[in-house]
Structure formats: structure tokens, C-alpha cells
Design a protein around this motif. Structure first.
Motif, mmCIF file in Angstrom:
data_model
loop_
_atom_site.group_PDB
_atom_site.id
_atom_site.type_symbol
_atom_site.label_atom_id
_atom_site.label_comp_id
_atom_site.label_asym_id
_atom_site.label_seq_id
_atom_site.Cartn_x
_atom_site.Cartn_y
_atom_site.Cartn_z
ATOM 1 N N ASN A 110 12.755 -33.004 -16.589
ATOM 2 C CA ASN A 110 13.822 -32.169 -16.017
ATOM 3 C C ASN A 110 13.322 -30.794 -15.588
ATOM 4 O OD1 ASN A 110 13.363 -31.280 -18.652
ATOM 5 N ND2 ASN A 110 15.484 -30.631 -18.952
ATOM 6 N N LYS A 127 16.052 -28.446 -13.961
ATOM 7 C CA LYS A 127 17.173 -29.240 -13.483
ATOM 8 C C LYS A 127 18.460 -28.422 -13.602
ATOM 9 C CE LYS A 127 19.685 -33.506 -14.612
ATOM 10 N NZ LYS A 127 19.723 -34.677 -15.526
ATOM 11 N N SER A 134 19.045 -33.868 -10.322
ATOM 12 C CA SER A 134 18.724 -35.177 -10.887
ATOM 13 C C SER A 134 17.405 -35.111 -11.649
ATOM 14 C CB SER A 134 18.604 -36.228 -9.772
ATOM 15 O OG SER A 134 19.808 -36.348 -9.052
ATOM 16 N N ASN A 135 17.195 -36.090 -12.511
ATOM 17 C CA ASN A 135 15.915 -36.165 -13.207
ATOM 18 C C ASN A 135 14.788 -36.383 -12.205
ATOM 19 O OD1 ASN A 135 17.249 -35.935 -15.644
ATOM 20 N ND2 ASN A 135 17.258 -38.134 -16.055
ATOM 21 N N THR A 152 12.966 -38.652 -7.550
ATOM 22 C CA THR A 152 14.122 -38.388 -8.402
ATOM 23 C C THR A 152 14.842 -39.674 -8.758
ATOM 24 O OG1 THR A 152 15.554 -38.048 -6.470
ATOM 25 C CG2 THR A 152 14.494 -36.090 -7.415
ATOM 26 N N SER A 153 15.633 -39.604 -9.804
ATOM 27 C CA SER A 153 16.510 -40.707 -10.190
ATOM 28 C C SER A 153 17.817 -40.596 -9.413
ATOM 29 C CB SER A 153 16.802 -40.655 -11.690
ATOM 30 O OG SER A 153 15.617 -40.777 -12.441
ATOM 31 N N THR A 154 18.336 -41.731 -9.002
ATOM 32 C CA THR A 154 19.614 -41.746 -8.302
ATOM 33 C C THR A 154 20.349 -43.023 -8.682
ATOM 34 O OG1 THR A 154 20.666 -41.578 -6.114
ATOM 35 C CG2 THR A 154 18.667 -42.890 -6.252
ATOM 36 N N LYS A 172 20.862 -48.241 -10.777
ATOM 37 C CA LYS A 172 20.019 -47.053 -10.870
ATOM 38 C C LYS A 172 18.705 -47.293 -10.130
ATOM 39 C CE LYS A 172 21.950 -45.674 -15.326
ATOM 40 N NZ LYS A 172 21.668 -45.316 -16.751
#
Length: 376
Positions: A110, A127, A134-135, A152-154, A172
Motif C-alpha cells: 500500500n 494508498k 487501490s493496492n 494495481t488490484s481492481t 478480482k
């Protein structure tokens, strides 16, 4: 706020053109984590013997280490209260890394930190700052104009009834976010922009981590190369439009020999020869290797330039990296075996470093790349 521990560094020289000598002493417990053995001393290239290796530790306290070929730590930086999930040596001659504490898995975090070799914090994004919401995971880079590029994570709510799922299932996956140095969004892309999860027959098994992007780098035209662990593919992605120019790998757009097939790769990049290079985990064969391909996008053909198979005892099912040190040798990182190997283009070990920690990657840095910095 996490405390950035200072380096024991001395900056010598006041001239912009003179060499900057950095001298420090790593604590003995840190130095004891590394041991080197040399299998073929007469085959070690001079550029490697004079060069350096960048690694990172993901446990708390997180650290970034630069060692010489003898396994001596010549530079380090520690961050208390968090782990260093990945690290790059940048064109600015700085270290750029992802930070994340133990609540974040493996290569996720983060925070983004950039530090100079003299220990100055040049960038520290957390973050929640600006559009960084997002992470971040696996990869953070700098563009030529010093914008920050991150994987990034989405996630997306999708109707998966066609595959036996629900009407509003959460999927995810991954995206790319480009920001300025204050976290303001410049560009953004998502896997969901180009793929429909409802069309994937295996989505019910992969929806918690669909695709699993694990590396990001620049092609020679400044577009992106992004690799995916779960489907065994590498995509070339337009950095302006988000269009996928081609897909390489399993079920992709290029033909290549079956003998050079790869199923899961890491650390995808263009090497010094301009070839697409990767560390192939080789899970289906239980045999890891380094591969490099010359791609012909016009005829959609790929020619194998390097196939360096690691010894069976260094099979590495997750993580890992491979980088050229010169035209004839490759630094390979077998993360799960806590081992770095310098080998020739056929995979024969010349030099080995063992670590007590799991090295996610190992980047080679030549002495010339470091200038004007030098280490004692």
C-alpha cells in the motif's frame, strides 16, 4: 507513520562530475544471510565480477540490499514496520520499491518508496493519496518523464450465470495506474477494459485472482509489456489507448517451437539484445528455465534466442527472475530455493549465492550503470 531508518552513509566529493563514493557497514546478522560459491571461476565474466546485485526482503523490517559478486553487502536500506515487496534500480540511479506490512500477501502493498543511494527519501506515496486508492502489487516503475507506473488490484461485479455463477459475482483482477509524483492520476487501464470475465469458462475457479498480472515493463516504443501468471501470456499494451497489440504465449498470436513452450513466467522484459526475456517457472514440467525470444510482429513468429534450463534441484514454482549480465551469462533467481545462479546461455551454473531469506527477484547492476556512484 512508519519510520524510515537512516543509512550509515558518507557522501564524498562536492563536484557534480566527480565520483560519489558511498561507504557503509552492514550489520553482521544481515551479512550472514548470504554465502557465495563459485563453480567455474575462469568463466565468470568481468562485467559480473565488477558489478552488483539488487535484492529485497519482504519480511518486517523490509530491506533493499545491493551486494557485490563476492556476496558482500555494499549498500542497504531498512524500513521498520513493513516489508519491501519488490524493488527496481531506476534510470535516475535510485531504488524504487513497493512496501506492505504482513497483512498484505506476497507481492502486494500500500506504499511506494523511492530513495537515493545516499539515503534520501525522494518519493513516498501511501494508498489514499490522490488517486492512488487501490493496492499496488508486483511492479512499480518510472517513465522517462518520472511519472509513477504501478500494477494495481481492481475488481468488478459481473453476471456469471452463463458459467454457472451468480448474477452479481465479484471478480478480482489487475490494472495499471499512472500518476504524477503527488499521486494524481494521469492514465488508467484495467483487464476488464479488454476482457469479459463471463466469457471465461474457468472463471468460477479464478474469480478471486483472475489473470494474476505479475510483471510490467516497457517495450522499446514505450508501450507496456504485461505478463499474466494464470493464463501463461504476455501482452503488448498501448500506453495511450489501452489497446492490446498482441498476445504472446499459450494460445497467443505467435508461433514458436513446442520445445520453447512456457506456462507461467515472471520478470518479463526486453533484454540488451532487444529480445523478449522471461523466467519460466515451468510448473507443468516441474523444470524452470530462462527463455528469450526474437518476435516478428508482422509475421507473428517468435524465434528462440536463449533457452537456459536450470538444474532440477532449482525448480522454482513461484516468483523468480532472469537478467543478462553480458552476452553469454544470465543471473537467474530461484526464489523458492533461496538461490541465485549465474549461468551460461545453456543454464550451466558458474556462480551461486545462497540466501537465508526468499529473494523475490535479483537485478544485475553493472558498475557503469551506477556511475557516478561507487561503493567501498
Amino acid at each position: 507513520m512508519k519510520k524510515l531508518l537512516p543509512l550509515f552513509l558518507f557522501l564524498c566529493s562536492c563536484s557534480r562530475t566527480a565520483k560519489i563514493n558511498v561507504s557503509m557497514n552492514a550489520p553482521s546478522w544481515m551479512q550472514d544471510q548470504l554465502s557465495v560459491s563459485v563453480q567455474q571461476p575462469d568463466k565468470i565474466p568481468a562485467v559480473f565480477a565488477d558489478g552488483y546485485i539488487l535484492m529485497n526482503q519482504r519480511d518486517d523490517p523490509g530491506s533493499m540490499l545491493i551486494t557485490d559478486a563476492g556476496g558482500h553487502i555494499v549498500w542497504y536500506h531498512q524500513v521498520k514496520g513493513t516489508g519491501c515487496k519488490s524493488a527496481h534500480f531506476t534510470h535516475r540511479k535510485t531504488i524504487l520499491c513497493i512496501l506492505g506490512d504482513k497483512t498484505y500477501p506476497t507481492s502486494y502493498g500500500n506504499e511506494i518508496l523511492e530513495i537515493s543511494l545516499t539515503g534520501d527519501t525522494l518519493l513516498h506515496l501511501k494508498k489514499g493519496t490522490g488517486d492512488f486508492t487501490s493496492n499496488v502489487h508486483h511492479e512499480v516503475l518510472l517513465t522517462a518523464d518520472d511519472h509513477v507506473v504501478m500494477l494495481t488490484s481492481t475488481e468488478k461485479i459481473a453476471d456469471l450465470r452463463a458459467q454457472g455463477g451468480g448474477e452479481r459475482d465479484t471478480v478480482k483482477s489487475d490494472g495499471i495506474l499512472v500518476t504524477d509524483r503527488h499521486g494524481k492520476k494521469i492514465w488508467q487501464w484495467s483487464v476488464f477494459d479488454v476482457l469479459d470475465p463471463a466469457a471465461d469458462k474457468d472463471i468460477l475457479h479464478t474469480r478471486s485472482d483472475w489473470m494474476h498480472a505479475n510483471s510490467l515493463s516497457f517495450d522499446k516504443d514505450s508501450n507496456y509489456l504485461i505478463s499474466f501468471y494464470n493464463n501463461g501470456q504476455i501482452w503488448k499494451l498501448d500506453a495511450k489507448t489501452g489497446k492490446v497489440h498482441w498476445k504472446f504465449g499459450r494460445g497467443g498470436d505467435f508461433s514458436y517451437p513446442d520445445s520453447a513452450g512456457f506456462d507461467m513466467g515472471h520478470a518479463v522484459h526486453l533484454n540488451a539484445d532487444g529480445d523478449l526475456m522471461l523466467f519460466d517457472n515451468g510448473v507443468s514440467r516441474q523444470q524452470s528455465q530462462t527463455l528469450a525470444f526474437h518476435l516478428d510482429p508482422h509475421h507473428r513468429r517468435a524465434t528462440v534466442k536463449i533457452k537456459a534450463v536450470l538444474p532440477a534441484y532449482l525448480f522454482n514454482e513461484r516468483m523468480g527472475s532472469a537478467y543478462l549480465t553480458d552476452n553469454n551469462s544470465i543471473l537467474q533467481c530461484s526464489s523458492k530455493r533461496n538461490t541465485l545462479v549465474l549461468g551460461n546461455r545453456e543454464g550451466t551454473p558458474l556462480w551461486t549465492m545462497r540466501c537465508t531469506f526468499i529473494p523475490y527477484r535479483a537485478e544485475f547492476i553493472s558498475r557503469e550503470q551506477l556511475l557516478p556512484y561507487t561503493f567501498n
